[in-house]
Write an enzyme that holds these catalytic residues in place. Structure first.
Site, PDB file in Angstrom:
ATOM      1  N   LYS A  44      -3.662   3.234  11.244  1.00 50.17           N
ATOM      2  CA  LYS A  44      -3.028   2.143  12.007  1.00 50.17           C
ATOM      3  C   LYS A  44      -1.507   2.103  11.881  1.00 50.17           C
ATOM      4  CE  LYS A  44      -7.064  -0.809  12.185  1.00 50.17           C
ATOM      5  NZ  LYS A  44      -7.583  -2.160  12.257  1.00 50.17           N
ATOM      6  N   ASN A  88      -3.388  -6.771  -4.558  1.00 50.82           N
ATOM      7  CA  ASN A  88      -3.827  -5.412  -4.243  1.00 50.82           C
ATOM      8  C   ASN A  88      -3.805  -4.564  -5.502  1.00 50.82           C
ATOM      9  OD1 ASN A  88      -4.612  -3.545  -2.061  1.00 50.82           O
ATOM     10  ND2 ASN A  88      -2.786  -2.432  -2.678  1.00 50.82           N
ATOM     11  N   LYS A 147       1.993  -1.705  -2.589  1.00 50.16           N
ATOM     12  CA  LYS A 147       1.580  -1.905  -1.193  1.00 50.16           C
ATOM     13  C   LYS A 147       1.709  -3.375  -0.793  1.00 50.16           C
ATOM     14  CE  LYS A 147      -1.607   0.425   1.093  1.00 50.16           C
ATOM     15  NZ  LYS A 147      -2.944   0.973   1.438  1.00 50.16           N
TER      16      LYS A 147
END
Length: 264
Positions: free
Chosen positions: A66, A150, A155
């Site tokens: 994506k 996360n 990230k």
């Protein structure tokens, strides 16, 4: 001439996109076919070229492409630009355009679940491709606070560069919240477990899992066992597909009981 559409990802076996799109294509008499294709990152430029040459008319993107696909595109919709996430591609005025229908897909799914997000604290597990879309939609629905955790903290920090008002906590922490969203891939395999202690979560929470296949992940089972409302990602999946279908074919497909049961 028959038009051709694809969903690309890696893995792709679990994707029910072809089932859904082909059902609508048949229902609305559209002369097209929709297939799934497992790709490696090195094959992405070729597939974009296929759109340029009009050999493929549209593509849906799933994990893990994506974000990676963005440099190969010529234009982005404002939503795709802001979230840095693309799940739908088409050709417009000879330009390959990237769009994000995950935002609307999630928003419609939440509204259908009769959950009011306004002034609620949201805790999201994960920081992958779809999370920026969730944050975008949650901000639109006026959530009071969005907290991200996360396993790779970096990230999550990267997401904070896009949405500077989000809060980040270490993996393993379970902050006070009204809604808990699993946006990790933990749960795609039925044996997967999220190793967090949800026993102290309390009541009247909403457990939401972006995963729709399998339809009840361990995360959602825990939600139920702790006496909370739980919902999988099936409606989000259906609505993001419906928005892509409308973009490509100019038809707003009906999301009926039949559509929903099709994916059981």
């Amino acid at each position: 001439m028959m038009k051709r559409y694809l969903v690309i990802g890696n893995p792709i076996e679990h994707s029910l996109s072809p089932k859904l799109h082909n059902f609508w294509l048949k229902k609305y008499n559209v002369n097209a076919i929709y297939e799934k294709k497992k790709l490696n990152e090195s094959e992405l430029p070729h597939i974009i070229l296929e759109i340029k040459k009009r050999k493929i008319d549209g593509i849906n993107i799933t994990v893990p492409f994506k974000k990676i696909i963005i440099p190969l595109l010529e234009k982005l919709s404002p939503e795709a630009e802001k979230t840095q996430s693309v799940n739908t591609i088409f050709l417009k005025n000879d330009n390959v355009v990237g769009h994000n229908t995950d935002i609307n897909g999630f928003e419609y799914a939440i509204k259908e679940s009769n959950i009011d997000i306004k002034n609620k604290k949201i805790f999201i597990l994960g920081a992958g491709g779809v999370v920026s879309s969730l944050i975008f939609a949650l901000n639109k629905m006026m959530a009071s606070e969005i907290i991200i955790s996360n396993r790779t903290k970096q990230k999550a920090e990267d997401l904070k560069k896009i949405f500077n008002d989000i809060k980040i906590v270490n993996w393993g922490e379970l902050p006070e919240s009204d809604v808990i969203i699993n946006a990790t891939s933990i749960g795609l395999n039925i044996t997967d477990r999220i190793n967090l202690d949800f026993s102290k979560v309390g009541k009247n929470k909403f457990f939401y899992d972006v995963i729709y296949n399998p339809k009840e992940t361990n995360f959602l089972q825990i939600g139920k066992q702790t006496g909370n409302k739980s919902e999988n990602g099936k409606l989000m999946f259906i609505y993001q597909a419906a928005f892509a279908f409308k973009l490509w074919h100019g038809i707003n497909p009906e999301v009926s009981k039949e559509t929903i049961e099709l994916l059981d």
